[in-house]
Design a protein around this motif. Structure first.
Motif, short mmCIF file in Angstrom:
data_model
loop_
_atom_site.label_atom_id
_atom_site.label_comp_id
_atom_site.label_asym_id
_atom_site.label_seq_id
_atom_site.Cartn_x
_atom_site.Cartn_y
_atom_site.Cartn_z
N ALA A 109 0.87 -1.22 -0.16
CA ALA A 109 -0.21 -0.12 -0.25
C ALA A 109 0.96 1.23 -0.06
N ARG A 110 1.68 1.50 0.82
CA ARG A 110 2.81 2.25 1.15
C ARG A 110 3.13 2.47 -0.66
N GLN A 111 4.12 1.80 -1.30
CA GLN A 111 4.57 1.29 -2.49
C GLN A 111 3.25 2.16 -3.35
N ALA A 112 2.88 2.05 -3.26
CA ALA A 112 1.18 2.32 -4.26
C ALA A 112 0.98 3.79 -4.28
N GLY A 113 1.50 4.71 -3.15
CA GLY A 113 0.99 6.08 -2.77
C GLY A 113 -0.38 5.96 -1.72
N PHE A 114 -0.92 4.91 -0.69
CA PHE A 114 -0.86 4.92 0.17
C PHE A 114 -0.74 5.68 1.70
N ALA A 115 -1.34 6.60 2.36
CA ALA A 115 -0.40 7.33 3.49
C ALA A 115 -1.18 6.47 4.44
N VAL A 116 -2.29 5.86 4.35
CA VAL A 116 -3.04 4.83 5.65
C VAL A 116 -3.75 3.74 5.46
N VAL A 117 -3.08 2.69 6.35
CA VAL A 117 -3.53 0.97 6.39
C VAL A 117 -4.45 0.73 8.19
N GLU A 118 -5.59 0.43 7.14
CA GLU A 118 -6.14 0.60 8.89
C GLU A 118 -6.67 -0.82 8.71
N ASP A 119 -6.91 -1.86 9.79
CA ASP A 119 -7.78 -2.63 9.65
C ASP A 119 -9.82 -2.36 9.96
N LEU A 120 -10.08 -2.70 9.11
CA LEU A 120 -12.16 -2.68 9.75
C LEU A 120 -12.21 -2.96 10.66
N PRO A 121 -13.66 -2.45 11.05
CA PRO A 121 -14.13 -3.70 12.94
C PRO A 121 -14.89 -4.30 12.09
N ILE A 122 -14.66 -5.20 11.07
CA ILE A 122 -15.93 -6.54 10.80
C ILE A 122 -14.66 -8.09 11.34
N GLU A 123 -15.66 -8.74 12.20
CA GLU A 123 -14.93 -9.85 12.86
C GLU A 123 -15.93 -11.12 11.96
N ASP A 124 -15.51 -11.71 12.56
CA ASP A 124 -15.91 -13.45 12.26
C ASP A 124 -16.58 -13.36 11.22
N PHE A 125 -15.68 -12.60 10.13
CA PHE A 125 -16.22 -12.91 8.65
C PHE A 125 -15.17 -13.95 8.68
N GLY A 126 -15.21 -15.90 8.61
CA GLY A 126 -14.33 -16.64 7.90
C GLY A 126 -13.84 -16.45 8.44
N PHE A 127 -11.92 -16.77 7.73
CA PHE A 127 -11.16 -16.80 7.43
C PHE A 127 -10.41 -15.12 7.46
N TRP A 128 -11.23 -14.40 6.87
CA TRP A 128 -10.53 -12.94 6.18
C TRP A 128 -10.69 -12.14 6.63
N ARG A 129 -10.19 -10.52 6.69
CA ARG A 129 -9.33 -9.64 7.68
C ARG A 129 -9.81 -9.01 6.00
N PHE A 130 -10.24 -7.52 6.53
CA PHE A 130 -10.79 -6.46 5.87
C PHE A 130 -9.71 -4.93 5.71
N THR A 131 -9.20 -4.54 5.39
CA THR A 131 -7.90 -3.24 5.81
C THR A 131 -8.94 -2.59 4.52
N GLU A 132 -8.42 -0.75 5.39
CA GLU A 132 -9.11 0.44 4.71
C GLU A 132 -7.58 1.05 4.07
N LEU A 133 -7.52 1.29 2.67
CA LEU A 133 -6.22 2.34 2.27
C LEU A 133 -6.95 3.39 1.76
N ARG A 134 -6.17 4.52 2.29
CA ARG A 134 -6.25 5.93 1.81
C ARG A 134 -5.60 6.86 1.66
#
Length: 363
Positions: free
Chosen positions: A338-363
């Motif tokens: 994400a940093r190499q692509a130019g995003f400044a912020v990388v944060e986990d989203l508060p989405i849990e118990d969704f299989g074995f996946w993680r949600f991350t927001e880039l902006r």
């Protein structure tokens, strides 16, 4: 956060009880054979017939599915011994059935417990064992196209109930994402859309927004178009390249369980970032790999490495210049991309118990 290398190993307690390795390998072999037997029952329609008709003798099952009774009898007995079917009676007229849990796991495409497609995936990778051996010895890879329709459909069918039953509600519970998706005329990209189930689910939930699904795999895009037509979804379109999609700007872009597969993830993220409107966001849903390599690992981490060695890494490495991420994309790896692509912020989203996946927001 820096990428975590395999040399950074979390310690394992010395007093942790361990099963004898020979017993463990024997269990793995039995499980592999049972997995392949699930594939037989899935592809031959035996599970679906048992779910639809109730208890059947093997002869009745074979007659209803136009298959061979002797094979049906052996399979039914094996499935009951494995605990997948219930044997109701004894003797030559023994009947076999699926209980409610078995119906959900083996036949209910709308259930988040639907796992028959996992056996399709494993079987497809097994068929490609010679090509995998060549790749591991000589370099190169085994492409998504080589792995074939059982892998395509297997992944799509396993993800579909999560996208249809769970995803819209989880995103609606994140206020700023819900606000973007609810805007009339909002333009939303679904990059790596596969069979389009994520795109279709969101298009249904947010009918005032416009959705564009993009995937480089042409058979998947064709399937997505058919699925959208069958669903009556009018606010979603599908393309095989980012260049063929509307130029934007996009208010929101999703990458559902695909970034780790991409041979050039930074390039893709860079293109997506360039297409965003002011204030636009990117959401990456990918496997919830541990932040630190730990051996032995739990069942989820074992599954992720299984996917990686059989499919995701060989597919990625089938492309020239691939970075070869593999399924086990840790938080640090995603943050670096994400940093190499130019995003400044990388944060986990508060989405849990969704299989074995993680949600991350880039902006």
């Amino acid at each position: 956060m820096d990428d975590t290398r395999a040399t950074d190993v979390a310690p394992v307690a010395d007093d942790e009880p361990r099963e004898p390795l020979a017993d463990r390998v024997f269990e793995v072999g039995v499980a592999a054979m049972e997995c392949l037997s699930i594939h037989l029952g899935d592809k031959l329609g035996w599970y679906r017939e048992l779910a639809a008709s109730g208890p059947l003798t093997p002869a009745d099952l074979a007659a209803r599915t136009r298959t061979q009774e002797r094979y049906a009898r052996e399979w039914c007995e094996q499935q009951a011994v494995a605990g997948f079917l219930v044997a109701d009676e004894t003797g030559p007229d023994r009947r076999f059935r699926l209980d409610d849990e078995g119906v959900a796991v083996f036949t209910d495409a709308a259930s988040t417990d639907f796992l028959a497609p996992l056996a399709r995936f494993v079987t497809a990778a097994t068929v490609q064992a010679p090509a995998l051996l060549d790749a591991y010895r000589d370099g190169g890879g085994v492409s998504w196209d080589q792995l074939g329709d059982d892998v395509r459909a297997g992944q799509a069918d396993m993800n579909r109930p999560w996208f249809e039953q769970v995803l819209p509600g989880e995103l609606a519970a994140v206020p700023h994402l819900h606000e973007i998706l609810s805007r009339p005329g909002a333009l939303v990209a679904d990059v790596g859309c596969g069979f389009g189930w994520s795109t279709i689910a969101l298009a249904r939930a947010y009918p005032q927004a416009r959705f564009v699904g993009v995937d480089v795999d042409a058979p998947s895009v064709e399937a997505a178009r058919v699925n959208a037509l069958d669903a009556g979804t009018v606010n979603a379109t599908f393309e095989t390249s980012w260049q063929d999609a509307p130029a934007g700007p996009y208010d929101l872009a999703f990458l559902f369980e695909c970034l780790h597969d991409m041979p050039h993830p930074v390039d893709v993220l860079t293109e997506v970032r360039a297409s965003l409107a002011d204030g636009g966001r990117v959401v990456v849903m990918d496997e919830a790999a541990d932040d630190v390599y730990t051996a032995p690992g739990d069942q989820v981490q074992r599954a992720l490495y299984g996917y990686s060695v059989l499919c995701c890494l060989p597919d990625s490495l089938s492309h020239v210049g691939s970075v070869g991420t593999g399924t086990v994309m840790r938080r640090g790896t995603l943050a670096r991309y994400a940093r190499q692509a130019g995003f400044a912020v990388v944060e986990d989203l508060p989405i849990e118990d969704f299989g074995f996946w993680r949600f991350t927001e880039l902006r």
